[in-house]
Scaffold this motif. Structure first.
Motif, PDB file in Angstrom:
ATOM      1  N   PHE A  27      45.358  29.683  56.390  1.00 36.36           N
ATOM      2  CA  PHE A  27      46.244  29.193  55.330  1.00 36.36           C
ATOM      3  C   PHE A  27      46.868  27.870  55.753  1.00 36.36           C
ATOM      4  O   PHE A  27      47.310  27.714  56.890  1.00 36.36           O
ATOM      5  CB  PHE A  27      47.340  30.216  55.032  1.00 36.36           C
ATOM      6  CG  PHE A  27      48.327  29.755  54.000  1.00 36.36           C
ATOM      7  CD1 PHE A  27      47.949  29.626  52.668  1.00 36.36           C
ATOM      8  CD2 PHE A  27      49.634  29.453  54.357  1.00 36.36           C
ATOM      9  CE1 PHE A  27      48.861  29.204  51.719  1.00 36.36           C
ATOM     10  CE2 PHE A  27      50.537  29.035  53.404  1.00 36.36           C
ATOM     11  CZ  PHE A  27      50.148  28.912  52.079  1.00 36.36           C
ATOM     12  N   ILE A  34      43.536  28.293  51.244  1.00 37.43           N
ATOM     13  CA  ILE A  34      43.479  29.604  51.885  1.00 37.43           C
ATOM     14  C   ILE A  34      42.048  30.124  51.835  1.00 37.43           C
ATOM     15  O   ILE A  34      41.306  29.891  50.869  1.00 37.43           O
ATOM     16  CB  ILE A  34      44.450  30.598  51.202  1.00 37.43           C
ATOM     17  CG1 ILE A  34      44.617  31.860  52.052  1.00 37.43           C
ATOM     18  CG2 ILE A  34      44.013  30.945  49.796  1.00 37.43           C
ATOM     19  CD1 ILE A  34      45.783  32.722  51.610  1.00 37.43           C
ATOM     20  N   CYS A  36      39.400  33.547  53.548  1.00 38.50           N
ATOM     21  CA  CYS A  36      39.394  34.848  54.217  1.00 38.50           C
ATOM     22  C   CYS A  36      37.984  35.164  54.692  1.00 38.50           C
ATOM     23  O   CYS A  36      36.998  34.764  54.066  1.00 38.50           O
ATOM     24  CB  CYS A  36      39.907  35.942  53.280  1.00 38.50           C
ATOM     25  SG  CYS A  36      39.956  37.591  54.045  1.00 38.50           S
ATOM     26  N   CYS A  51      44.390  37.550  51.186  1.00 39.33           N
ATOM     27  CA  CYS A  51      44.964  36.244  50.863  1.00 39.33           C
ATOM     28  C   CYS A  51      46.285  36.390  50.112  1.00 39.33           C
ATOM     29  O   CYS A  51      47.242  35.643  50.373  1.00 39.33           O
ATOM     30  CB  CYS A  51      43.977  35.423  50.035  1.00 39.33           C
ATOM     31  SG  CYS A  51      42.469  34.940  50.919  1.00 39.33           S
TER      32      CYS A  51
END
Length: 233
Positions: A27, A34, A36, A51
């Motif tokens: 992030f 962001i 993941c 997230c």
């Protein structure tokens, strides 16, 4: 948090009592970028729960507009009045639209012919003729005979039918394989811990038996100290 270099933060996100795999979330507070490791946002364009949890940690009150894609909103249908009939013989028509349209036509034709033996014969001949022409263009096409009719007029089972009690074999997914590996590592760690604990206890008992000739009170004090040390380990 596993990393904080000022411009980017990295977190490991998981549910302690449920999840075995820890997902890594990156992030950037400056521009709200962001990502993941579960790849849900990069492959489908949907923010995953990992997230959203990190956005909540950083007190982000609303989801940034760049993560709300138009394809998941009602606006996606605006200005998409597609005339399928005008695209049937167009070379550039998408395969999915062509498959839907041609399947609908063949289904209507077959259903209309089911009560007439002559019409059904025409459909069978049309399928054989179309199969020959298609194979001449793209190669062999396998069409399995399902055994719809037999010599006595009864319905038979398809040749690919599984035996009674036989399960359908399904390939394991990536997440399932990771969970299996994690369970195996956890089981091996538990076995090593139990084995080590048993060896230590046997050594303690053996040492106590060798000290049997010593003073009883001293042995009891020594035993309490050893057990206390094991409890702390």
């Amino acid at each position: 948090m596993v990393l904080n270099d000022g411009s980017q933060h990295k977190y490991h996100v998981w549910r302690p009592d449920i999840d075995i795999i820890r997902h890594e979330v990156s992030f950037s507070p400056a521009n709200f970028d962001i990502s993941c490791s579960c790849k849900l946002i990069s492959e489908l364009g949907i923010l995953c729960c990992h997230c959203i949890r990190i956005l909540h940690v950083h007190c982000v009150s609303s989801i940034p507009d760049k993560y709300i894609l138009k394809r998941w909103t009602k606006k996606v249908i605006d200005g998409r009045n597609v005339n399928i009939d005008s695209m049937v013989y167009n070379v550039g028509v998408p395969p999915s639209i062509w498959v839907f349209d041609i399947s609908r036509k063949f289904q209507k034709l077959v259903v209309s012919s089911k009560d007439s033996s002559v019409a059904r014969k025409f459909c069978d001949e049309a399928v054989d003729d179309a199969k020959k022409k298609v194979e001449a263009e793209i190669g062999y096409v396998h069409i399995e005979e399902c055994g719809a009719a037999s010599s006595n007029g009864g319905v038979q089972n398809p040749s690919s039918q599984r035996l009674k009690g036989e399960r359908n074999k399904r390939r394991s997914g990536v997440i399932e394989k990771k969970y299996s590996l994690a369970r195996g590592r956890r089981s091996a760690a538990n076995k090593v811990a139990l084995s080590t604990k048993g060896d230590v206890q046997s050594l303690v008992l053996e040492g106590i038996s060798k000290l049997a000739g010593m003073d009883i009170l001293y042995i009891q004090v020594l035993r309490v100290q050893i057990l206390f040390s094991l409890a702390r380990v």
